[in-house]
Design an enzyme around this catalytic site. Sequence first.
Site, PDB file in Angstrom:
ATOM      1  N   LYS A 165      -4.609  -2.437  -8.086  1.00  6.58           N
ATOM      2  CA  LYS A 165      -4.828  -3.847  -7.740  1.00  6.58           C
ATOM      3  C   LYS A 165      -6.102  -4.329  -8.430  1.00  6.58           C
ATOM      4  O   LYS A 165      -7.129  -3.662  -8.372  1.00  6.58           O
ATOM      5  CB  LYS A 165      -4.972  -4.012  -6.227  1.00  6.58           C
ATOM      6  CG  LYS A 165      -3.678  -3.808  -5.468  1.00  6.58           C
ATOM      7  CD  LYS A 165      -3.891  -4.042  -3.984  1.00  6.58           C
ATOM      8  CE  LYS A 165      -2.693  -3.614  -3.174  1.00  6.58           C
ATOM      9  NZ  LYS A 165      -1.632  -4.615  -3.076  1.00  6.58           N
ATOM     10  N   HIS A 192      -4.516   4.809   0.823  1.00  8.36           N
ATOM     11  CA  HIS A 192      -5.045   3.516   0.385  1.00  8.36           C
ATOM     12  C   HIS A 192      -6.428   3.224   0.988  1.00  8.36           C
ATOM     13  O   HIS A 192      -7.365   2.858   0.273  1.00  8.36           O
ATOM     14  CB  HIS A 192      -4.094   2.375   0.759  1.00  8.36           C
ATOM     15  CG  HIS A 192      -2.694   2.540   0.240  1.00  8.36           C
ATOM     16  ND1 HIS A 192      -2.418   3.105  -0.976  1.00  8.36           N
ATOM     17  CD2 HIS A 192      -1.495   2.204   0.771  1.00  8.36           C
ATOM     18  CE1 HIS A 192      -1.093   3.103  -1.174  1.00  8.36           C
ATOM     19  NE2 HIS A 192      -0.522   2.567  -0.119  1.00  8.36           N
ATOM     20  N   LYS A 215       3.197   8.405  -4.166  1.00  6.09           N
ATOM     21  CA  LYS A 215       2.984   8.829  -2.802  1.00  6.09           C
ATOM     22  C   LYS A 215       4.318   8.749  -2.053  1.00  6.09           C
ATOM     23  O   LYS A 215       5.169   7.986  -2.489  1.00  6.09           O
ATOM     24  CB  LYS A 215       1.915   7.982  -2.131  1.00  6.09           C
ATOM     25  CG  LYS A 215       2.398   6.590  -1.695  1.00  6.09           C
ATOM     26  CD  LYS A 215       1.366   5.902  -0.875  1.00  6.09           C
ATOM     27  CE  LYS A 215       1.653   6.008   0.595  1.00  6.09           C
ATOM     28  NZ  LYS A 215       2.409   4.901   1.145  1.00  6.09           N
ATOM     29  N   ASP A 275       0.705   6.968   6.020  1.00  3.84           N
ATOM     30  CA  ASP A 275       1.242   5.958   5.097  1.00  3.84           C
ATOM     31  C   ASP A 275       0.120   5.131   4.445  1.00  3.84           C
ATOM     32  O   ASP A 275       0.238   4.721   3.296  1.00  3.84           O
ATOM     33  CB  ASP A 275       2.189   5.032   5.885  1.00  3.84           C
ATOM     34  CG  ASP A 275       2.888   4.015   5.008  1.00  3.84           C
ATOM     35  OD1 ASP A 275       3.481   4.421   3.999  1.00  3.84           O
ATOM     36  OD2 ASP A 275       2.836   2.805   5.334  1.00  3.84           O
ATOM     37  N   LYS A 290       0.902  -2.733  11.152  1.00  4.00           N
ATOM     38  CA  LYS A 290       2.073  -3.582  10.885  1.00  4.00           C
ATOM     39  C   LYS A 290       2.188  -4.615  12.000  1.00  4.00           C
ATOM     40  O   LYS A 290       1.705  -4.385  13.117  1.00  4.00           O
ATOM     41  CB  LYS A 290       3.342  -2.740  10.908  1.00  4.00           C
ATOM     42  CG  LYS A 290       3.319  -1.528  10.000  1.00  4.00           C
ATOM     43  CD  LYS A 290       3.717  -1.893   8.597  1.00  4.00           C
ATOM     44  CE  LYS A 290       3.810  -0.659   7.721  1.00  4.00           C
ATOM     45  NZ  LYS A 290       3.713  -1.003   6.295  1.00  4.00           N
ATOM     46  N   ARG A 339      21.593   9.899 -10.748  1.00  2.00           N
ATOM     47  CA  ARG A 339      22.867  10.564 -10.509  1.00  2.00           C
ATOM     48  C   ARG A 339      24.066   9.622 -10.598  1.00  2.00           C
ATOM     49  O   ARG A 339      25.182  10.048 -10.790  1.00  2.00           O
ATOM     50  CB  ARG A 339      22.841  11.181  -9.110  1.00  2.00           C
ATOM     51  CG  ARG A 339      22.743  12.678  -9.157  1.00  2.00           C
ATOM     52  CD  ARG A 339      22.793  13.257  -7.792  1.00  2.00           C
ATOM     53  NE  ARG A 339      22.302  12.309  -6.800  1.00  2.00           N
ATOM     54  CZ  ARG A 339      22.017  12.605  -5.557  1.00  2.00           C
ATOM     55  NH1 ARG A 339      22.171  13.817  -5.136  1.00  2.00           N
ATOM     56  NH2 ARG A 339      21.584  11.707  -4.702  1.00  2.00           N
ATOM     57  N   GLU A 369      -0.962  -6.164   7.963  1.00  2.00           N
ATOM     58  CA  GLU A 369       0.331  -6.623   7.448  1.00  2.00           C
ATOM     59  C   GLU A 369       1.084  -7.338   8.557  1.00  2.00           C
ATOM     60  O   GLU A 369       0.891  -7.031   9.740  1.00  2.00           O
ATOM     61  CB  GLU A 369       1.167  -5.438   6.977  1.00  2.00           C
ATOM     62  CG  GLU A 369       0.544  -4.678   5.826  1.00  2.00           C
ATOM     63  CD  GLU A 369       1.459  -3.559   5.350  1.00  2.00           C
ATOM     64  OE1 GLU A 369       2.216  -3.801   4.409  1.00  2.00           O
ATOM     65  OE2 GLU A 369       1.433  -2.473   5.944  1.00  2.00           O
ATOM     66  N   HIS A 397      -1.055   2.945  -5.436  1.00  2.00           N
ATOM     67  CA  HIS A 397      -0.958   1.627  -6.089  1.00  2.00           C
ATOM     68  C   HIS A 397      -2.140   0.727  -5.729  1.00  2.00           C
ATOM     69  O   HIS A 397      -2.409  -0.244  -6.429  1.00  2.00           O
ATOM     70  CB  HIS A 397       0.391   0.957  -5.834  1.00  2.00           C
ATOM     71  CG  HIS A 397       0.517   0.278  -4.510  1.00  2.00           C
ATOM     72  ND1 HIS A 397       0.784   0.961  -3.355  1.00  2.00           N
ATOM     73  CD2 HIS A 397       0.418  -1.021  -4.157  1.00  2.00           C
ATOM     74  CE1 HIS A 397       0.841   0.097  -2.348  1.00  2.00           C
ATOM     75  NE2 HIS A 397       0.624  -1.119  -2.799  1.00  2.00           N
TER      76      HIS A 397
HETATM   77  C1  BG6 Z   1       2.739   1.247   0.828  1.00  2.00           C
HETATM   78  C2  BG6 Z   1       3.109   1.613   2.229  1.00  2.00           C
HETATM   79  O1  BG6 Z   1       2.141   2.333   0.178  1.00  2.00           O
HETATM   80  O2  BG6 Z   1       1.821   0.161   0.858  1.00  2.00           O
HETATM   81  C3  BG6 Z   1       3.688   0.415   2.970  1.00  2.00           C
HETATM   82  O3  BG6 Z   1       4.063   2.665   2.194  1.00  2.00           O
HETATM   83  C4  BG6 Z   1       2.773  -0.766   2.880  1.00  2.00           C
HETATM   84  O4  BG6 Z   1       3.957   0.740   4.321  1.00  2.00           O
HETATM   85  C5  BG6 Z   1       2.347  -1.019   1.442  1.00  2.00           C
HETATM   86  O5  BG6 Z   1       3.464  -1.883   3.375  1.00  2.00           O
HETATM   87  C6  BG6 Z   1       1.282  -2.092   1.371  1.00  2.00           C
HETATM   88  O6  BG6 Z   1       1.068  -2.423   0.037  1.00  2.00           O
HETATM   89  P1  BG6 Z   1       0.573  -3.873  -0.385  1.00  2.00           P
HETATM   90  O7  BG6 Z   1       0.436  -3.761  -1.869  1.00  2.00           O
HETATM   91  O8  BG6 Z   1       1.627  -4.826   0.063  1.00  2.00           O
HETATM   92  O9  BG6 Z   1      -0.723  -4.090   0.332  1.00  2.00           O
END
Ligand code: BG6
Length: 477
Positions: A176, A234, A142, A229, A325, A46, A210, A172
């Site tokens: 990997k 994942h 996602k 999330d 986290k 936009r 993380e 994603h």
């Molecule tokens: C994302 C989440 O899909 O994956 C995040 O929304 C998370 O909260 C991230 O931090 C982790 O991805 P990676 O590739 O850093 O392990």
Amino acid sequence: IRVDDFDLVIFGATGDLARRKILPGLFRRHAGGQFPEGARIIAAARAELDDEAFRADIRAAIAEFDPGRADAPELPGFLDRLSYVRLDACGEEGWPELAGKMRTGVVQAFYFSVAPGLFGDLAERLARHGIAGPDARIVVEKPFGRDLASARELNQVLARHFDERQIYRIDHYLGKETVQNLMAVRFANILFEPLWNAHYIDHVQITVAETVGVAGRAAYYDHSGAMRDMVQNHLMQLVCLIAMEPPWHFDPDAARDEKLKVIRALEPVAPTDIVRGQYAGDGDEPDYLADVDNPDSRTESFVALKLRIANWRWQGVPFYLRTGKCLRARTSEIAVVFREPPHSIFDTAGQQKPNQLVIRLQPNEGINLKVMIKEPGPGGMRLVQVPLDMSFAEALGPEGAEMPDAYERLIIDVIRGNQTLFMRGDEVEAAWSWADPIISAWEEGSGRPEPYQPGTSGPDEALGLIHRDGRRWRDIK
Ligand code: BG6
């Protein structure tokens, strides 16, 4: 290997994901020589920009997110492939112009890097303006819904205009290298598969830890939480790759059929088999409630749970999963812990330890197989456990171990038309069917997540979850 000529349209091209991941990833593929002359990237958003202003913005984004390549000689050539259309997803502005830019006879891909609420508008306008041909590919990110009902609705919205074979749902983690490697380890070696079942495996641990908190993404995260999330998508994909039967071929539907069977076989999780946590720091430490600026938030930043898969292969084998986290270290790994030998011929009480196969997904990607040997020395038979440790960096050399970013790999798969590493609609819905009751019980109940100190392995209750079965988590380090 070069891909075919393509027009890739990125809706939401000025957004964070596009600047941070998608465009830097495309640049690396361009620099790697994978794009033919006729590869074009059309940004649509936009913002009031033109081609030159958009290119300048992407130059800045690459300097910020991939600084090592900011002065790469390939950059001007990459920027030349970019053009910009100012477009309103919910209005009519810009659509005829976009239509005028598209070529026929090349691969067409449309990346919906926008809020899911806009998928319907985009799909409908692509169809109405005759922009997307019958083989066009749609890429969506996602979160794919926030529960079963919303995921179904998104699937239906997309299905109104596109076939399932045209829809690429990104998780994603599947992009990997080390995650894909799980399939190679399992199905390209004869060593593991005969042992890969309840007769020989005691349990499996999956940890995705993380160190970052949620500051900066508070609005999204507080509405989501670790279960939506990370776990529903994942971690679920990791469980599938570890637990699935060998597909008959490494082919999109064959692999996804097997993953779907795993998700369908998941038992409901009892409330006593799941722990949710929220980081709660003192003083200068990060604190979830302060980060999201919501003192009443009951959203979890940590989940640990025990999962059971009700089928022949996995009967009685618990899968312990945890993610969170603000934990002690950033580390993702899968540990397959084997049973002990049925009988010991040695007089070595207490020295025997179970074999373990640890697959490190990130960082220091590699595989560690723990085996028992005799401790060297004249003192008779004493057993000791040692690692057969392989790091990709050492085994393959720095070049071989260079891990392409997940997005790079996935976008190339879209252009090539390979859906193997993308989630099918029924897979996503099945994962929500499993997660929904857990999340609604939390939302309907009055309980709160357990507080945990930042920089630890999460709440003590998560330790209790595995200790009461006589097992231990591996250290997060
Ligand atoms: C994302 C989440 O899909 O994956 C995040 O929304 C998370 O909260 C991230 O931090 C982790 O991805 P990676 O590739 O850093 O392990």
